[in-house]
Enzyme design. Structure first.
Site, PDB file in Angstrom:
ATOM      1  N   HIS A 135       0.784  -1.240  -0.136  1.00  0.00           N
ATOM      2  CA  HIS A 135      -0.068   0.112   0.112  1.00  0.00           C
ATOM      3  C   HIS A 135       0.867   1.164  -0.020  1.00  0.00           C
ATOM      4  CE1 HIS A 135       0.329  -0.334   4.624  1.00  0.00           C
ATOM      5  NE2 HIS A 135       0.449   1.170   4.421  1.00  0.00           N
ATOM      6  N   GLN A 168       0.305   5.011  12.034  1.00  0.00           N
ATOM      7  CA  GLN A 168       0.651   5.703  10.507  1.00  0.00           C
ATOM      8  C   GLN A 168       2.072   6.157  10.711  1.00  0.00           C
ATOM      9  OE1 GLN A 168      -2.433   6.155  12.033  1.00  0.00           O
ATOM     10  NE2 GLN A 168      -3.664   5.272  10.605  1.00  0.00           N
ATOM     11  N   GLY A 169       2.523   6.263   9.558  1.00  0.00           N
ATOM     12  CA  GLY A 169       4.102   6.469   9.304  1.00  0.00           C
ATOM     13  C   GLY A 169       4.940   5.430   9.559  1.00  0.00           C
ATOM     14  N   ASP A 170       4.341   4.344  10.002  1.00  0.00           N
ATOM     15  CA  ASP A 170       5.334   3.050  10.369  1.00  0.00           C
ATOM     16  C   ASP A 170       4.949   2.086   9.067  1.00  0.00           C
ATOM     17  OD1 ASP A 170       6.480   3.741  12.564  1.00  0.00           O
ATOM     18  OD2 ASP A 170       4.730   3.507  13.645  1.00  0.00           O
ATOM     19  N   SER A 171       4.000   2.307   8.279  1.00  0.00           N
ATOM     20  CA  SER A 171       3.783   1.367   7.326  1.00  0.00           C
ATOM     21  C   SER A 171       4.906   0.832   6.584  1.00  0.00           C
ATOM     22  CB  SER A 171       2.766   2.099   6.168  1.00  0.00           C
ATOM     23  OG  SER A 171       1.420   1.903   6.873  1.00  0.00           O
ATOM     24  N   ASP A 195      -0.141  -7.766   1.288  1.00  0.00           N
ATOM     25  CA  ASP A 195       0.474  -6.320   1.477  1.00  0.00           C
ATOM     26  C   ASP A 195       1.763  -6.227   1.509  1.00  0.00           C
ATOM     27  OD1 ASP A 195       0.462  -3.556   1.636  1.00  0.00           O
ATOM     28  OD2 ASP A 195      -0.340  -3.415   3.778  1.00  0.00           O
TER      29      ASP A 195
END
Length: 270
Positions: free
Chosen positions: A85, A220-223, A129
């Site tokens: 993603h 969020q930001g760690d994906s 993913d």
């Protein structure tokens, strides 16, 4: 459900499952402040040196409409492992910062436009993913600040209670500011049965990790960042998505690397 990256796109972005992306105001040489009520980045963790997680890299992903921030892991001198993603939406250029705990300075920076996502990736369910980024030239792996992480064999099980170390850059609390310093947190994996109480769509390409009391999680930001088995040092997961961040009884969801190991081997040579 929120995917765990953010963008500085000037408008909101939502997929068919209403998975929202963080809207932020970005400063080229400063911090990013969240404009969303979703939590960002490592929650409940502590600052770490890049030497503690030398496989960790920062990805800034430029598309035609926005710039996204994700994590990734070095799996060879030419290949970064991340989430599919993170690479959706017409990528123009990817900037990789490796070998630094600081998201804005230090280490070495590489740019590329070469990437690949799993052909069965489903943006509605986040199944499969996983994606890879290939550098144009070999990265310098000095074994201290930059080092490839080991991956599990195909079909390796992830028992409940396995402690994983998750690292990355981003907000440290809901409506917080990003930390320029690399953070990490240890969380235990959760059984598939228990996780399906929260995520009915969970597949064998996923596992969950989190604490019953909450307060520790990726966000969020760690994906795309690594989830590494604390005992073996093997990366068993990739940060994928979650229902909020660090909520009591609500774990985060990670891509199960052992279940897509053949695809990684065939496409990354690792």
């Amino acid at each position: 459900m929120c995917v765990r990256w953010y963008t500085n796109y000037t408008g909101s972005i939502r997929d068919k499952k209403n998975v929202s992306f963080i809207r932020v105001i970005s400063k080229k040489h400063g911090s990013h402040q969240s404009q969303s009520n979703n939590g960002n980045k490592i929650v409940g963790g502590s600052e770490v040196s890049i030497q503690d997680v030398p496989y960790q890299v920062l990805l800034r992903i430029q598309t035609l409409e926005y710039i996204g921030l994700c994590g990734g892991s070095i799996i060879s001198s030419r290949v970064i492992l991340t989430a599919a993603h993170c690479l959706s939406g017409g990528v123009v250029e990817i900037t990789i910062r490796a070998g630094s705990s600081d998201s804005e300075n230090g280490g070495k920076v590489y740019t590329t436009s070469r990437y690949r996502i799993h052909p069965q990736y489903n943006h509605n369910t986040f199944d499969y993913d996983v994606g890879i980024v290939r550098t144009l030239r070999a990265m310098t792996l000095d074994g201290v600040n930059t080092k490839a992480v080991a991956l599990p064999a195909e079909g390796t099980e992830v028992p409940a209670g396995t402690n994983v170390l998750v690292s990355g850059w981003g907000d440290t609390e809901v409506k917080g500011k990003t930390s320029q310093q690399l953070l990490a947190v240890k969380v235990p994996t959760v059984s598939t049965e228990d996780c399906r109480q929260t995520y009915a769509q969970l597949t064998e390409r996923m596992f969950c990790a989190g604490t019953p009391e909450g307060g520790k999680d990726s966000c969020q930001g760690d994906s795309g960042g690594p989830a590494v088995d604390v005992n073996s040092g093997v990366q068993i997961g990739i940060v994928s998505y979650g229902n909020g961040c660090a909520r009591p009884g609500v774990p985060g969801v990670y891509t199960n690397i052992s279940s897509i190991r053949i695809w990684i081997k065939n496409n990354a040579g690792v």
